[in-house]
Design an enzyme around this catalytic site. Sequence first.
Site, PDB file in Angstrom:
ATOM      1  N   ASP A 121      46.126  15.581  59.269  1.00 37.22           N
ATOM      2  CA  ASP A 121      45.672  15.100  57.761  1.00 37.22           C
ATOM      3  C   ASP A 121      46.333  13.609  57.798  1.00 37.22           C
ATOM      4  O   ASP A 121      47.215  13.461  58.172  1.00 37.22           O
ATOM      5  CB  ASP A 121      46.418  15.978  56.937  1.00 37.22           C
ATOM      6  CG  ASP A 121      46.143  15.676  55.358  1.00 37.22           C
ATOM      7  OD1 ASP A 121      45.112  16.344  55.011  1.00 37.22           O
ATOM      8  OD2 ASP A 121      47.023  15.000  54.817  1.00 37.22           O
TER       9      ASP A 121
ATOM     10  N   ASP B 105      50.711  18.701  54.782  1.00 40.53           N
ATOM     11  CA  ASP B 105      49.187  19.249  54.541  1.00 40.53           C
ATOM     12  C   ASP B 105      48.637  19.723  56.074  1.00 40.53           C
ATOM     13  O   ASP B 105      48.059  20.699  56.327  1.00 40.53           O
ATOM     14  CB  ASP B 105      48.326  18.288  53.984  1.00 40.53           C
ATOM     15  CG  ASP B 105      48.595  18.245  52.522  1.00 40.53           C
ATOM     16  OD1 ASP B 105      49.286  19.239  52.132  1.00 40.53           O
ATOM     17  OD2 ASP B 105      47.995  17.419  51.935  1.00 40.53           O
TER      18      ASP B 105
ATOM     19  N   HIS C 207      49.609  16.856  49.412  1.00 37.97           N
ATOM     20  CA  HIS C 207      49.287  15.826  49.789  1.00 37.97           C
ATOM     21  C   HIS C 207      50.230  14.975  50.323  1.00 37.97           C
ATOM     22  O   HIS C 207      50.088  13.543  50.423  1.00 37.97           O
ATOM     23  CB  HIS C 207      48.671  14.924  48.559  1.00 37.97           C
ATOM     24  CG  HIS C 207      47.419  15.454  48.144  1.00 37.97           C
ATOM     25  ND1 HIS C 207      46.176  15.520  48.620  1.00 37.97           N
ATOM     26  CD2 HIS C 207      47.117  16.134  46.942  1.00 37.97           C
ATOM     27  CE1 HIS C 207      45.194  16.160  48.069  1.00 37.97           C
ATOM     28  NE2 HIS C 207      46.106  16.773  46.872  1.00 37.97           N
TER      29      HIS C 207
ATOM     30  N   MET D 177      44.204   3.441  56.220  1.00 39.88           N
ATOM     31  CA  MET D 177      45.138   4.875  56.419  1.00 39.88           C
ATOM     32  C   MET D 177      46.530   4.257  56.126  1.00 39.88           C
ATOM     33  O   MET D 177      47.153   3.659  56.938  1.00 39.88           O
ATOM     34  CB  MET D 177      44.875   5.196  57.818  1.00 39.88           C
ATOM     35  CG  MET D 177      45.472   6.555  58.020  1.00 39.88           C
ATOM     36  SD  MET D 177      45.001   7.446  59.407  1.00 39.88           S
ATOM     37  CE  MET D 177      45.798   6.380  60.682  1.00 39.88           C
TER      38      MET D 177
END
Length: 204
Positions: A15, A181, A176, A28
């Site tokens: 994730d 996750d 999140h 990212m």
Amino acid sequence: MPTRTVRPSLYISVDIEADGPIPGPYSMISFGAAVAGRQDGGSYTAADPEQHTFYRELRPISDAYVPEALAVSGLDRDRLVREGAEPAAAMAEFRAWVREVAAETGAQPVMCGYPASFDWTFLYWYLIRFGGDSPFGHSGCLDMKTLYAAKAQVPLRAAVKGRMPRQLLSRRRHTHHALDDAIEQAELMSNLMLWTPPAPGAAG
């Protein structure tokens, strides 16, 4: 012609959290991974998703970001600019981790995600941009939405968690936080792989 040996697959749930829709212009900012399980032919063995995990928070690679995307992760971008891991170092550490856990099981690593499209786009781009090498190859990813749609025989747009049988879903919260996750989705992956859907027209 000799038969090509098919190696088992080691599914690694990944994730990512990002501050925009695409890598390059945007960053990212964190990613987490958890080993979901191993498939050898028709046999799938689920792993404890908390046993083998990886997590990094990354320094942004540009000044651009979408406030709404950044807010999803709850991460402080100013702190990441100061303290986040350098992407090249983080991706080198991740490659080494993937290859180590894959070697331990004698299997070929496959990234899996829900959905894989967004997470794979960022992950693969970062692996190639910062080091030029992916332990998953260029196509070693599996989308859990597609897996569910194919097994349940429903349209892809109907392959949402709210319509899945409850026994497939992890009991963990979707926070999140990338590692939380990834672990949650590793459980979903194993549940999907071990699930036998009811026959068409059957109750349940």
